[in-house]
Enzyme design. Structure first.
Site, PDB file in Angstrom:
ATOM      1  N   HIS A   1      30.720  54.175  42.989  1.00 13.05           N
ATOM      2  CA  HIS A   1      31.605  53.824  41.878  1.00 13.05           C
ATOM      3  C   HIS A   1      31.992  52.346  41.960  1.00 13.05           C
ATOM      4  CE1 HIS A   1      34.973  54.085  39.070  1.00 13.05           C
ATOM      5  NE2 HIS A   1      34.633  55.325  38.800  1.00 13.05           N
TER       6      HIS A   1
ATOM      7  N   GLY B   1      50.337  36.861  41.565  1.00 13.57           N
ATOM      8  CA  GLY B   1      49.753  36.465  42.843  1.00 13.57           C
ATOM      9  C   GLY B   1      48.821  35.273  42.694  1.00 13.57           C
TER      10      GLY B   1
ATOM     11  N   LYS C   1      43.193  34.409  44.783  1.00 15.86           N
ATOM     12  CA  LYS C   1      42.581  34.486  46.101  1.00 15.86           C
ATOM     13  C   LYS C   1      42.593  35.950  46.495  1.00 15.86           C
ATOM     14  CE  LYS C   1      43.295  32.306  50.650  1.00 15.86           C
ATOM     15  NZ  LYS C   1      43.540  33.528  51.433  1.00 15.86           N
TER      16      LYS C   1
ATOM     17  N   HIS D   1      42.694  39.367  48.582  1.00 16.39           N
ATOM     18  CA  HIS D   1      43.240  39.793  49.865  1.00 16.39           C
ATOM     19  C   HIS D   1      42.038  40.038  50.788  1.00 16.39           C
ATOM     20  CE1 HIS D   1      44.894  42.459  52.919  1.00 16.39           C
ATOM     21  NE2 HIS D   1      46.095  41.996  52.599  1.00 16.39           N
ATOM     22  N   PRO D   2      42.089  39.569  52.037  1.00 13.84           N
ATOM     23  CA  PRO D   2      40.878  39.590  52.891  1.00 13.84           C
ATOM     24  C   PRO D   2      40.334  40.986  53.197  1.00 13.84           C
ATOM     25  CG  PRO D   2      42.839  38.953  54.158  1.00 13.84           C
ATOM     26  CD  PRO D   2      43.237  38.930  52.719  1.00 13.84           C
ATOM     27  N   THR D   3      41.166  42.037  53.076  1.00 12.62           N
ATOM     28  CA  THR D   3      40.632  43.399  53.293  1.00 12.62           C
ATOM     29  C   THR D   3      40.877  44.312  52.090  1.00 12.62           C
ATOM     30  OG1 THR D   3      42.716  44.066  54.357  1.00 12.62           O
ATOM     31  CG2 THR D   3      40.920  43.339  55.810  1.00 12.62           C
ATOM     32  N   ALA D   4      41.913  44.022  51.293  1.00 16.26           N
ATOM     33  CA  ALA D   4      42.268  44.922  50.189  1.00 16.26           C
ATOM     34  C   ALA D   4      41.775  44.437  48.835  1.00 16.26           C
ATOM     35  CB  ALA D   4      43.784  45.130  50.152  1.00 16.26           C
ATOM     36  N   GLY D   5      41.193  43.224  48.760  1.00 19.43           N
ATOM     37  CA  GLY D   5      40.612  42.743  47.508  1.00 19.43           C
ATOM     38  C   GLY D   5      41.630  42.462  46.435  1.00 19.43           C
TER      39      GLY D   5
END
Lengths: 297, 297
Positions: free
Chosen positions: B81, B162, B165, B167-171
């Site tokens: 998905h 926000g 940019k 979030h490095p793990t949560a996108g």
């Protein structure tokens, strides 16, 4: 809190004033909710569904039976549906926190009161029956209103409450306790009642069909069609779509088409969801995925 | 009392421990009812449905989004998905005593909190969209998680809340307000994704099909089949059975069969009753004849 459902059937399906008078005692009573009432002109009958607290439902229905006795005269009643009384049948269905035995007890209580208050002879049927041959409503009602005098000459057919003598305008009443059922009719595009009758025989248990189908033929002269009229007495085991597809399959033999179908009174949500699930071939579906309308209220 | 429904989709459909952690904040909260959550392994995604009082639902969902940020790493996420975030989408649906404007307001409130609390960039979509090109979720999510860095280089794709940019793990996360929809998938007995794609094109509005169908193709490699995956965005105008029959009709062209279908998340009762009514050809039927399960509780 115990909840019972009661589905009295009254022998008036045409005169809306009379129908309103009959259902009036079921409105606005503490502990009683009138869910639905549905008059059928061909049947000349109204099917009423109430639900609520057992004693409250019993008292409200007792009142309605009294009104039906006043406003209906069985001597002039004509309709396509078998009937033998002004209030023809009055089944109690245990819904929640209530055993079948308790529903039977409720049926007996109201039966005694109906005979005493209104002089109407009462037969107990289904789970409330006093002997096996009275379990089947069709047998209890056999001969209909016009045959009541003859029926009461047979000592085997003494009523469970009251004298063995029909009420002169209200006839007799069958009061019972049973599981929920679906009253379901399938319309055939033929006026030929024999075809409807033959199809009914193939699907009903009594002549070799499905275990939980009772069925018979009905004429709908004003539309020039016939109907297979059914009671699905356990829709969890004999599903509604199965009855529908079985009638379609048998009708082909006569070059007859199924035009549609109808549900009389209320239908449990799960029976309809099961049909949707069958026809859409739903995988991994369960009732807890249904967002009920009442949850949103 | 106002009631809102919220259907957050989280990018974890395989690890049941993680899923339980994510839904935990939605349990046992005053004014919040967790109705359903359904994990899909192929999609590697869980669709959660909660309903309740707007502020209470918002606060509980905010907590769940925080947990998803902690337990999901989008850098290792794979699934069939489209997705661009740990909490991928979070739509609010006004159910009762609530306008769409109020649902939009709720979406904006939680959007601002998500960006501040969790440093996740937020896009508003559907009725909450800040510009027309953000109404369509597919466009907002285009490029998916892997394309977020490139997307944020385009000033047209600055987030609504926000920094531009990921979030490095949560996108990223898409938060919106919309009408109720049905997530509906139809299974085809072919592994050929082109056939599923061609069928999807014939039924969806964007390429000439039904007004309220969004559709696309999906592969289900573990079963060797494909799916037409759909959102029915107004089931009162484009019925579920119509989507099903349309896919069956188009599949014939390829000698492909429809094997069945599935509903993801919850389905409004009336949509299923409408299907039963269509297939049984019910006459004189209306929703007030349905005895809902919750009425019996």
């Amino acid at each position: 809190m115990a909840i019972v459902q009661c589905v009295p059937n009254f022998s008036e399906g045409r005169d809306l004033d009379k129908i309103e008078k009959i259902v009036a005692p079921l409105r606005g009573k503490e502990g009683v909710k009138l869910l639905n009432y549905e008059a059928d002109k061909d049947y000349n009958r109204v099917v009423v569904t109430v639900i609520g607290e057992p004693k409250a439902v019993k008292n409200a229905v007792l009142e309605a039976i009294g009104v039906a006795k006043e406003v209906i005269d069985m001597n002039t009643h004509k309709g396509q549906h078998s009937r033998f009384g002004a209030t023809d049948v009055c089944p109690f269905i245990p819904i929640k926190d209530m055993t079948m035995d308790e529903a039977v007890e409720l049926a007996k209580e109201i039966g005694e009161e109906v005979s005493k208050l209104y002089d109407i002879p009462v037969f107990l049927y289904e789970s409330a029956a006093s002997k096996p041959e009275r379990e089947n409503l069709a047998k209890v009602r056999k001969g209909e209103y016009e045959g009541l005098d003859a029926k009461f000459e047979d000592p085997n057919w003494a009523p469970d409450f009251g004298l063995a003598k029909k009420h002169p305008t209200a006839g007799a009443i069958a009061i019972g306790a049973r599981k929920p059922l679906i009253a379901y009719n399938i319309n055939l595009d033929t006026p030929n009642i024999e075809i409807a009758s033959n199809i009914a025989k193939t699907i009903r248990q009594s002549s070799g069909g499905y275990r939980f189908i009772k069925a018979g033929p009905v004429e709908i002269p004003e539309r020039g069609i016939t109907q297979v009229t059914m009671n699905l007495t356990d829709y969890t085991k004999t599903a509604m779509y199965r009855a529908f597809e079985a009638v379609k399959m048998e009708a082909r033999r006569y070059g007859v088409n199924v035009m549609g179908s109808e549900i009389v009174g209320l239908c449990p949500m799960e029976a309809l969801v099961d049909c949707a699930s069958y026809y859409l071939g739903l995988e991994n579906f369960s009732l807890d995925k249904v967002l009920e309308t009442s949850l949103m209220e």
